[in-house]
Design a protein around this motif. Structure first.
Motif, mmCIF file in Angstrom:
data_model
loop_
_atom_site.group_PDB
_atom_site.id
_atom_site.type_symbol
_atom_site.label_atom_id
_atom_site.label_comp_id
_atom_site.label_asym_id
_atom_site.label_seq_id
_atom_site.Cartn_x
_atom_site.Cartn_y
_atom_site.Cartn_z
ATOM 1 N N ALA A 1 0.835 -1.202 0.000
ATOM 2 C CA ALA A 1 0.000 0.000 0.000
ATOM 3 C C ALA A 1 0.871 1.253 0.000
ATOM 4 C CB ALA A 1 -0.926 -0.010 1.209
ATOM 5 N N GLY A 2 2.000 1.201 0.718
ATOM 6 C CA GLY A 2 2.912 2.339 0.744
ATOM 7 C C GLY A 2 3.469 2.658 -0.631
ATOM 8 N N ARG A 3 3.779 1.620 -1.417
ATOM 9 C CA ARG A 3 4.266 1.854 -2.786
ATOM 10 C C ARG A 3 3.194 2.517 -3.636
ATOM 11 N NH1 ARG A 3 6.838 -3.140 -1.864
ATOM 12 N NH2 ARG A 3 5.098 -4.322 -2.764
ATOM 13 N N ALA A 4 1.958 2.035 -3.506
ATOM 14 C CA ALA A 4 0.861 2.636 -4.280
ATOM 15 C C ALA A 4 0.645 4.091 -3.873
ATOM 16 C CB ALA A 4 -0.419 1.824 -4.093
ATOM 17 N N LEU A 5 0.688 4.363 -2.573
ATOM 18 C CA LEU A 5 0.518 5.744 -2.112
ATOM 19 C C LEU A 5 1.664 6.622 -2.585
ATOM 20 C CD1 LEU A 5 -0.704 5.242 1.573
ATOM 21 C CD2 LEU A 5 -2.057 5.987 -0.395
ATOM 22 N N LEU B 1 1.545 2.331 8.065
ATOM 23 C CA LEU B 1 1.413 2.801 6.686
ATOM 24 C C LEU B 1 2.221 4.078 6.473
ATOM 25 C CD1 LEU B 1 0.135 2.291 3.955
ATOM 26 C CD2 LEU B 1 -1.869 3.598 4.709
ATOM 27 N N ALA B 2 2.212 4.967 7.459
ATOM 28 C CA ALA B 2 3.011 6.188 7.355
ATOM 29 C C ALA B 2 4.488 5.850 7.209
ATOM 30 C CB ALA B 2 2.781 7.080 8.573
ATOM 31 N N GLU B 3 4.969 4.894 7.980
ATOM 32 C CA GLU B 3 6.372 4.496 7.887
ATOM 33 C C GLU B 3 6.669 3.820 6.555
ATOM 34 O OE1 GLU B 3 10.344 3.632 8.428
ATOM 35 O OE2 GLU B 3 9.039 5.173 9.281
ATOM 36 N N THR C 1 11.399 12.950 3.608
ATOM 37 C CA THR C 1 10.060 12.843 4.198
ATOM 38 C C THR C 1 10.167 12.778 5.715
ATOM 39 O OG1 THR C 1 9.354 11.587 2.252
ATOM 40 C CG2 THR C 1 7.929 11.471 4.192
ATOM 41 N N THR C 2 9.216 13.396 6.406
ATOM 42 C CA THR C 2 9.143 13.274 7.856
ATOM 43 C C THR C 2 7.705 13.029 8.271
ATOM 44 O OG1 THR C 2 9.964 14.239 9.935
ATOM 45 C CG2 THR C 2 8.762 15.711 8.439
ATOM 46 N N ILE C 3 7.530 12.496 9.482
ATOM 47 C CA ILE C 3 6.211 12.102 9.990
ATOM 48 C C ILE C 3 5.904 12.880 11.259
ATOM 49 C CG2 ILE C 3 4.803 10.201 10.913
ATOM 50 C CD1 ILE C 3 6.581 8.280 9.286
ATOM 51 N N VAL C 4 4.684 13.391 11.344
ATOM 52 C CA VAL C 4 4.167 14.019 12.563
ATOM 53 C C VAL C 4 2.961 13.213 13.020
ATOM 54 C CG1 VAL C 4 2.979 16.058 13.488
ATOM 55 C CG2 VAL C 4 4.984 16.337 12.012
ATOM 56 N N GLN C 5 2.888 12.932 14.316
ATOM 57 C CA GLN C 5 1.819 12.101 14.851
ATOM 58 C C GLN C 5 0.785 12.944 15.598
ATOM 59 O OE1 GLN C 5 4.633 9.787 17.025
ATOM 60 N NE2 GLN C 5 4.488 8.049 15.650
ATOM 61 N N GLN C 6 -0.472 12.758 15.238
ATOM 62 C CA GLN C 6 -1.555 13.470 15.911
ATOM 63 C C GLN C 6 -1.553 13.200 17.412
ATOM 64 O OE1 GLN C 6 -5.997 12.916 14.847
ATOM 65 N NE2 GLN C 6 -5.663 11.938 16.842
ATOM 66 N N ILE D 1 4.162 13.849 6.402
ATOM 67 C CA ILE D 1 3.043 12.939 6.663
ATOM 68 C C ILE D 1 2.523 13.213 8.062
ATOM 69 C CG2 ILE D 1 2.310 10.538 6.834
ATOM 70 C CD1 ILE D 1 4.761 9.801 5.097
ATOM 71 N N VAL D 2 1.231 13.451 8.189
ATOM 72 C CA VAL D 2 0.602 13.583 9.503
ATOM 73 C C VAL D 2 -0.375 12.434 9.652
ATOM 74 C CG1 VAL D 2 -1.080 15.254 8.582
ATOM 75 C CG2 VAL D 2 -0.747 15.073 11.054
ATOM 76 N N GLU D 3 -0.189 11.630 10.710
ATOM 77 C CA GLU D 3 -1.044 10.460 10.875
ATOM 78 C C GLU D 3 -1.750 10.498 12.221
ATOM 79 O OE1 GLU D 3 -0.710 7.831 13.053
ATOM 80 O OE2 GLU D 3 1.377 7.840 13.719
ATOM 81 N N GLY D 4 -3.008 10.034 12.214
ATOM 82 C CA GLY D 4 -3.789 10.007 13.444
ATOM 83 C C GLY D 4 -5.264 9.822 13.133
ATOM 84 N N THR D 5 -6.028 9.535 14.164
ATOM 85 C CA THR D 5 -7.427 9.156 13.978
ATOM 86 C C THR D 5 -8.246 10.191 13.232
ATOM 87 O OG1 THR D 5 -7.764 9.979 16.240
ATOM 88 C CG2 THR D 5 -7.603 7.591 15.953
ATOM 89 N N TYR D 6 -8.011 11.468 13.504
ATOM 90 C CA TYR D 6 -8.879 12.515 12.963
ATOM 91 C C TYR D 6 -8.223 13.343 11.860
ATOM 92 C CZ TYR D 6 -11.191 11.361 17.376
ATOM 93 O OH TYR D 6 -11.779 10.694 18.421
ATOM 94 N N THR D 7 -7.094 12.918 11.345
ATOM 95 C CA THR D 7 -6.339 13.772 10.425
ATOM 96 C C THR D 7 -7.005 13.936 9.056
ATOM 97 O OG1 THR D 7 -4.976 11.882 9.736
ATOM 98 C CG2 THR D 7 -4.135 13.265 11.528
#
Length: 231
Positions: free
Chosen positions: A22-26, A56-58, A71-76, A148-154
């Motif tokens: 899924a990460g490749r497709a995204l 998935l974010a990773e 790329t960097t990731i921020v977590q809600q 990338i921002v990941e979390g339930t309500y993002t």
């Protein structure tokens, strides 16, 4: 990429072949859309607890980095108003607290807006789970091409370029949540997850892309306006 690693919160993540597929497709969608903005292209990954947002974010980060896209990731979760143990105690006193209002959405939106405006860095909250407290960390944005921002309500955030929603619900994610081992798997937790489900299920309509239960990435147009069904 190893299948198992720990994020900054100490959670054990299990990045599987399905997440990587899924990460490749995204990554392909991001690369087709991001263009040359001169500032971070912001991708939101939303969905229910345990649905695989962090994994998935990773996976997406790894695919983009392999293609030379910084790329960097921020977590809600770092933007919750109260640290996790305190928040859980408040929820147990009043189940009505469960929802978007538990998160400092305004601050998260402000930080995303600053990123889109070309800020070199962010000073953001950092939750220390084991210590049940919130401190601060510096996130360097200079040179970052995708945030990338990941979390339930993002999925309902405004300052996002591409919104991704994971279809799996709390029934599908029972085993993943149990393996994660962060919460006590009791009847009360099921009540919380059922309430979150009632809020989050409508957020799918806000997404540009949906990751199905089979980890296929499907496109939907047009998404609902930002903030729809925020709960």
């Amino acid at each position: 990429m190893s299948d198992s690693w720990r994020d900054m919160r100490g959670d054990k993540l299990h990045v599987t072949a399905e997440h990587r597929r899924a990460g490749r497709a995204l990554a392909n969608h991001v690369l087709q859309r991001m263009g040359l903005a001169g500032r971070p292209y912001i991708v939101a990954i939303g969905g229910e607890s345990g649905s695989g947002k962090s994994e998935l974010a990773e996976a997406l980060r790894g695919e983009l980095e392999d293609k030379g896209v910084r790329t960097t990731i921020v977590q809600q979760d770092d933007y919750f108003v109260y640290p996790p143990l305190t928040n859980d105690a408040l929820r147990r006193e009043d189940l009505g607290r469960v929802g978007v209002s538990e998160v400092g959405v305004d601050l998260l939106e402000e930080h995303l807006a600053r990123a889109k405006a070309g800020a070199d860095e962010l000073r953001k909250p950092l939750v220390l789970y084991q210590e049940d407290r919130i401190t601060e960390e510096r996130v360097v944005l200079s040179g970052v091409q995708v945030l990338i921002v990941e979390g339930t309500y993002t999925t309902v955030l405004n300052y996002v370029d591409l919104k991704v929603f994971i279809e799996r619900d709390y029934h599908d994610t029972h085993d993943a949540r149990k393996a994660r081992g962060r919460e006590l798997q009791d009847d009360y937790l099921e009540c919380i997850l059922a309430k979150e489900h009632a809020i989050i299920t409508g957020h799918r309509l806000c997404a540009h892309l949906v990751v199905t239960r089979a980890y296929e990435v499907v496109e939907q147009r047009p998404p609902a306006p930002a903030g729809f069904a925020a709960g």
